[in-house]
Structure formats: structure tokens, C-alpha cells
Write an enzyme that holds these catalytic residues in place. Structure first.
Site, PDB file in Angstrom:
ATOM      1  CG  LEU A  16      23.529  42.428  45.994  1.00  0.00           C
ATOM      2  CD1 LEU A  16      22.892  43.713  46.536  1.00  0.00           C
ATOM      3  CD2 LEU A  16      22.522  41.616  45.188  1.00  0.00           C
ATOM      4  N   GLY A  18      28.770  44.805  42.074  1.00  0.00           N
ATOM      5  CA  GLY A  18      29.195  46.110  42.587  1.00  0.00           C
ATOM      6  C   GLY A  18      29.448  46.134  44.079  1.00  0.00           C
ATOM      7  CB  ALA A  19      28.958  43.660  46.787  1.00  0.00           C
ATOM      8  N   GLY A  20      31.878  44.677  45.694  1.00  0.00           N
ATOM      9  CA  GLY A  20      33.312  44.832  45.980  1.00  0.00           C
ATOM     10  C   GLY A  20      34.130  43.564  45.839  1.00  0.00           C
ATOM     11  CE  LYS A  21      30.593  39.385  43.218  1.00  0.00           C
ATOM     12  NZ  LYS A  21      29.745  40.616  43.194  1.00  0.00           N
ATOM     13  CB  SER A  90      28.080  32.391  44.085  1.00  0.00           C
ATOM     14  OG  SER A  90      29.066  33.178  44.641  1.00  0.00           O
TER      15      SER A  90
HETATM   16  P1  ADP Z   1      31.926  43.337  42.240  1.00  0.00           P
HETATM   17  O1  ADP Z   1      33.184  42.630  41.826  1.00  0.00           O
HETATM   18  O2  ADP Z   1      31.355  42.809  43.533  1.00  0.00           O
HETATM   19  O3  ADP Z   1      30.910  43.432  41.143  1.00  0.00           O
HETATM   20  P2  ADP Z   1      33.570  45.725  42.144  1.00  0.00           P
HETATM   21  O4  ADP Z   1      34.766  45.316  42.939  1.00  0.00           O
HETATM   22  O5  ADP Z   1      33.688  45.699  40.644  1.00  0.00           O
HETATM   23  O6  ADP Z   1      32.295  44.864  42.615  1.00  0.00           O
HETATM   24  O7  ADP Z   1      33.123  47.220  42.571  1.00  0.00           O
HETATM   25  C1  ADP Z   1      33.053  47.629  43.922  1.00  0.00           C
HETATM   26  C2  ADP Z   1      33.150  49.160  44.020  1.00  0.00           C
HETATM   27  O8  ADP Z   1      33.035  49.545  45.406  1.00  0.00           O
HETATM   28  C3  ADP Z   1      34.479  49.713  43.535  1.00  0.00           C
HETATM   29  O9  ADP Z   1      34.237  50.922  42.852  1.00  0.00           O
HETATM   30  C4  ADP Z   1      35.256  49.951  44.859  1.00  0.00           C
HETATM   31  O10 ADP Z   1      36.217  50.977  44.722  1.00  0.00           O
HETATM   32  C5  ADP Z   1      34.146  50.343  45.823  1.00  0.00           C
HETATM   33  N1  ADP Z   1      34.453  50.075  47.251  1.00  0.00           N
HETATM   34  C6  ADP Z   1      34.352  50.956  48.274  1.00  0.00           C
HETATM   35  N2  ADP Z   1      34.713  50.415  49.453  1.00  0.00           N
HETATM   36  C7  ADP Z   1      35.056  49.148  49.189  1.00  0.00           C
HETATM   37  C8  ADP Z   1      35.519  48.066  50.014  1.00  0.00           C
HETATM   38  N3  ADP Z   1      35.685  48.160  51.357  1.00  0.00           N
HETATM   39  N4  ADP Z   1      35.777  46.890  49.400  1.00  0.00           N
HETATM   40  C9  ADP Z   1      35.586  46.760  48.068  1.00  0.00           C
HETATM   41  N5  ADP Z   1      35.157  47.728  47.242  1.00  0.00           N
HETATM   42  C10 ADP Z   1      34.883  48.933  47.792  1.00  0.00           C
END
Ligand code: ADP
Length: 184
Positions: A16, A18-21, A90
Site C-alpha cells: 500500500l 505509505g507501507a515503506g517501499k 503494483s
Molecule cells: P511507500 O513508498 O510504500 O509509499 P514510504 O517509504 O514513502 O512508503 O513511507 C513509509 C513510512 O513508514 C516512512 O515514514 C517510514 O519512515 C516509516 N517506516 C517505519 N518503519 C518502517 C520500516 N521498517 N520500513 C519502511 N518504512 C518504515
């Protein structure tokens, strides 16, 4: 000069918004390129949509075209020893499986960036969930558009309960154990 591996591979993130990609991609780029000196290319969904896929929208058809384009370049560069990191939502399983075949299943590492809708909504990194809930954005993945989680991804990271370093470490360990990446 970057060191190309004998054979490259593709790390394919799915999850999703904001998941952390993007965050884990940045960490892996720093480790693999800046520290280990390897040839690495990151295909971030947001960046791709401003260049390679400018003009595409968020219908299923456009989303699938976007993913096929990223898959196409990953497949080409994988042949020449580059490590590709693709970080786009994706959401559809079928086109992810298509891309796996394009790259070559033995060179493809699907990473499910697992974070619940509650978690990503609480983070709301880009303020988009608030907008989607107010109806200002239509067809937002997880709110009013589908997300199909992978059935057997190579790696699952649980970003609500792991640090970024732990999540990235799991992916690096998988790649090393699979013989894709030399051990650090
Ligand atoms: P995406 O690219 O999936 O849309 P983002 O990387 O932009 O998501 O945002 C993910 C958020 O979650 C960031 O604010 C990041 O600091 C936080 N976060 C917390 N723990 C983790 C982790 N283990 N891996 C990745 N992001 C994390």
C-alpha cells in the site's frame, strides 16, 4: 565506476501507499551502491509516473501498463548485471506474475511490504488517505480500489513492527542466501 554483477536481479516491492517501499529502497540503494559499489537502479513509482509513464492514470488498465513498463526496463537491465529495485504499489497479482516471467523467475525477488490499512492511514505520509477518505481522490488503493497481496512472495517485511534496517536486512539476507548477491 560501478561494479556490475555477472548476472543482475530485480527486487520488486509491492504494498500500500505509505507501507515503506521508498524508504526501504533508499536504504538498499545506500547499502548496495554507496557502500558496496554495485550498479543499482531504483524505479520508484512516483518518479516513473513523471517520466516513463507520464500521462497514465490509475484505472486498472493504466496501472497494468505502468507496471509492465517498469518490468520491461528491469528485465533489460537485469540481463546486464544491474540490480533493479522497483518500488510501485503494483496492486494486481496477475501483472506482477507477468513481470516475474519477463525478468526471469530465478532473478526476481518479490517483497511484500506488509502494513495494515490502519498503519498506513495513521502514517499518512503524503496526506493522500485523508484526501481519499474525503472523496477528493477517487480510486485510491486500499480505500476504494483493490490491493491484491502476493500469495508466495520471496520476502515479507512487517514495517509496523520492524525498523527500516531490520526490513532491509531480511531482503539482503534473502538475496545473499539465494546466491544473487555476494555476501557482504
Ligand atoms: P511507500 O513508498 O510504500 O509509499 P514510504 O517509504 O514513502 O512508503 O513511507 C513509509 C513510512 O513508514 C516512512 O515514514 C517510514 O519512515 C516509516 N517506516 C517505519 N518503519 C518502517 C520500516 N521498517 N520500513 C519502511 N518504512 C518504515
Amino acid at each position: 565506476m560501478d561494479k556490475a554483477l555477472h548476472q543482475g536481479f530485480t527486487i520488486w516491492f509491492t504494498g500500500l501507499s505509505g507501507a515503506g517501499k521508498s524508504t526501504i529502497s533508499d536504504y538498499l540503494y545506500d547499502e548496495l551502491h554507496n557502500r558496496r559499489g554495485l550498479a543499482v537502479e531504483v524505479w520508484d513509482g512516483d518518479v516513473v509516473r513523471t517520466h516513463l509513464s507520464k500521462g497514465l492514470g490509475f484505472s486498472k488498465e493504466d496501472r497494468d501498463i505502468n507496471i509492465r513498463r517498469i518490468g520491461f526496463v528491469c528485465a533489460k537491465l537485469t540481463k546486464y548485471g544491474v540490480i533493479n529495485i522497483a518500488a510501485a504499489i503494483s496492486p494486481y497479482r496477475e501483472v506482477r506474475d507477468e513481470v516475474r516471467q519477463m525478468v526471469g523467475p530465478d532473478r526476481f525477488v518479490e517483497v511484500f511490504v506488509d502494513a495494515s490499512l490502519d498503519t498506513v492511514m495513521a502514517r499518512d505520509v503524503k496526506g493522500l488517505y485523508q484526501k481519499a477518505l474525503r472523496g477528493e481522490i477517487k480510486g485510491f488503493t486500499g480505500v476504494d480500489d483493490p490491493y491484491e497481496a502476493p500469495l508466495s512472495p520471496e520476502v515479507v517485511v512487517d514495517t509496523a513492527n520492524e525498523t527500516v534496517a531490520e526490513s532491509a536486512g531480511k531482503i539482503l539476507a534473502y538475496c545473499e542466501n539465494a546466491g544473487l548477491l555476494p555476501k557482504a
